[in-house]
Scaffold this active site. Structure first.
Site, PDB file in Angstrom:
ATOM      1  CG  HIS A 279       4.817   3.077   8.157  1.00  0.00           C
ATOM      2  ND1 HIS A 279       4.365   1.782   7.996  1.00  0.00           N
ATOM      3  CD2 HIS A 279       5.968   3.162   7.436  1.00  0.00           C
ATOM      4  CE1 HIS A 279       5.191   1.119   7.215  1.00  0.00           C
ATOM      5  NE2 HIS A 279       6.179   1.917   6.859  1.00  0.00           N
ATOM      6  CG  PHE A 280       8.592   5.837  10.206  1.00  0.00           C
ATOM      7  CD1 PHE A 280       8.732   4.711   9.416  1.00  0.00           C
ATOM      8  CD2 PHE A 280       8.707   7.077   9.593  1.00  0.00           C
ATOM      9  CE1 PHE A 280       8.982   4.807   8.051  1.00  0.00           C
ATOM     10  CE2 PHE A 280       8.956   7.190   8.232  1.00  0.00           C
ATOM     11  CZ  PHE A 280       9.093   6.049   7.460  1.00  0.00           C
TER      12      PHE A 280
END
Length: 545
Positions: A279-280
């Site tokens: 996600h990051f």
């Protein structure tokens, strides 16, 4: 840079604040390129910005994920600052180096704050890069102020195109439990599991991961802006070239679904999957992300001039004819439903801000000081002290309190929820203005019982009144200010006693109390000030020759 002290805390405790800021500084010490720290004053507090790169280079502004701080952009700034002037912004109202003074509660607040940040940085316009929650905000800003955003980059945006239910299951619930039960050791374990789930088997950045864990444990938020899916017609107004990057190991949604929707809904958009990224993505694969950013932004040209901005003026509502009553009824219902729907994020995330909202608007002295009726509930598991300043004398505020209740004046809050859609009164109701000790007060239902309604326990007109029922008190205190006006302080105390009713009491208070009380205080303020204004106007006209 020394951290400034704010009355609006975004940390669960002073010790927690110290732990977060120490972890923040440890990450910043590894910022691999020269930087300066700039503090931009805004209407919502002091905004901290980490600045790198040549002053004359094209500007990029970065907005970070929720609770992630601006330090997450370190690996990206290292390379991008060679060709760009980079501004990594600590979003005000989150646990970082920015210092909030008041919360941002609506999208126009975000737009105003960001515009003031750009102004403070001396930027007419800039490229905008946002990740996760920062991506959601960036998309909204692109719709609201396109004249100041040259190109837009969204990296794993939270919601925006797709709901993010897994986030609430794996990260929000553990965070909520940590705020409710801070001393329970297992809550930290659940937070750590949620972070591991988010990484989806990929290795962490050890230094930054420690900071993120600290903000998850010790941080909160003062803002009331939450990620949601934007309407298609709104996304269609994004006019600047846009780049959407999503990690191949994203767990909040399927990248293919989001790419498909974004390509249909946003006119000028490019999409790219980032391999072996979670996600990051900008943190887990900075080299690949930087390459895409450099290619996308290389031919964008230079920034343009700053244009004027005009506030939107309110409109006076027209009078309704008798024939339009039926249509008005449905319009009122729709309006109430819309207003309630907009408040849903406040309800579902209230526990996340528990340490803040339990003292919304109140000073330290008001929070720690005594209130009438405190002795009636000596053991309280939920104690909320809120306050508001009203530009009207206590005598003009008092009547609005006396008539509060279901089938009376309402609660001046979300009428669809607390009065079954019956609008709260806009006038003083004489029949409720003379309560006595023992009388039913603020009834919650039409059939008043000890479990559903308070009774008057103490009454001193127009200074204070206490409503009580078993294991609970609701006190109000009005102080006339030396400069005019009223300081209205309210305190709700509730003991959580084991029993069947506890199943209902805890969710109602932990999730529902703050949004309703905030709306109620604002409703009382608006009505009392309107009364004072009308009274002053009538007095002036009466003195006219």
């Amino acid at each position: 840079m020394k951290n400034q002290v704010s009355k609006l805390s975004v940390f669960t405790s002073p010790a927690g604040e110290l732990e977060v800021l120490r972890a923040y500084d440890r990450v910043l010490q590894h910022w691999s390129v020269p930087y300066t720290e700039q503090v931009v004053p805004t209407s919502f507090g002091q905004t901290h910005v980490i600045v790198s790169g040549p002053p004359e280079a094209p500007p990029i502004v970065f907005l970070h994920p929720l609770l992630a701080t601006s330090t997450i952009w370190g690996p990206n700034v290292e390379e991008l600052s060679r060709d760009f002037r980079t501004y990594a912004v600590d979003i005000v109202g989150e646990p970082n180096r920015s210092v909030p003074s008041r919360p941002m509660t609506k999208s126009s607040d975000i737009t105003q704050w960001f515009s003031e940040v750009l102004d403070g940085l001396g930027l007419a316009e800039a490229h905008l890069v946002g990740a996760s929650f920062g991506g959601f905000l960036s998309a909204g800003l692109a719709m609201e102020m396109p004249e100041r955003i040259r190109r837009l980059v969204l990296i794993d945006p939270a919601a925006t195109f797709h709901a993010i239910v897994p986030f609430y299951i794996h990260l929000f619930i553990p965070k909520f439990l940590s705020l409710l039960f801070p001393r329970l050791p297992s809550t930290r374990q659940h937070i750590r599991r949620g972070m591991n789930w988010l990484r989806n088997g990929l290795p962490p950045d050890p230094l930054w991961e420690d900071l993120f864990f600290a903000t998850m444990v010790h941080g909160g938020m003062t803002n009331h802006i939450f990620p949601r899916v934007y309407p298609r017609r709104r996304l269609a107004t994004i006019s600047m070239p846009t780049l959407l990057l999503i990690g191949a190991k994203e767990r909040l949604y399927r990248p293919s679904t989001v790419f498909r929707r974004a390509s249909k809904w946003v006119p000028d958009i490019q999409t790219q999957i980032i391999p072996n990224a979670y996600h990051f993505a900008a943190l887990s694969q900075p080299g690949i992300v930087n390459s895409h950013l450099q290619e996308f932004l290389a031919d964008a040209g230079s920034a343009g001039p700053l244009g004027p901005h005009s506030p939107v003026q309110g409109k006076k509502q027209p009078q309704r004819s008798a024939e339009s009553q039926k249509a008005h009824h449905w319009a009122k219902t729709i309006r109430q439903a819309t207003e309630t729907a907009k408040a849903v994020p406040l309800f579902i995330t209230a526990p996340l801000f528990r340490h803040w909202h339990l003292r919304w608007g109140a000073t330290d002295q008001e929070v720690t000081g005594p209130m009438p009726g405190d002795e009636l509930v000596p053991v309280s598991h939920f104690t909320a002290t809120r306050a508001i300043t009203i530009d009207a004398d206590p005598e003009m505020v008092w009547p609005w309190l006396m008539q509060v209740g279901f089938k009376r004046a309402g609660f001046y809050a979300y009428d669809l929820l607390d009065s079954l859609g019956e609008p709260s009164a806009e006038t003083i109701l004489p029949q409720w203005q003379d309560p006595h000790i023992g009388d039913v007060a603020a009834p919650m239902t039409s059939e008043a019982t000890p479990s559903t309604s308070f009774t008057v326990a103490s009454l001193h007109r127009p200074d204070s009144i206490v409503w009580s029922k078993p294991d609970s008190t609701w006190a109000w205190h009005l102080t006339k200010l030396p400069t005019g006006g009223t300081r209205l302080v309210t305190r709700l105390k509730q003991r959580y006693r084991p029993g069947p009713s506890l199943i209902l009491t805890v969710p109602l208070l932990e999730f529902g109390d703050f949004p309703m009380m905030r709306k109620m205080l604002l409703g009382i303020k608006a009505r009392a000030e309107a009364t004072a204004s009308a009274s002053a106007s009538a007095s002036t006209q009466g003195r006219a020759p």
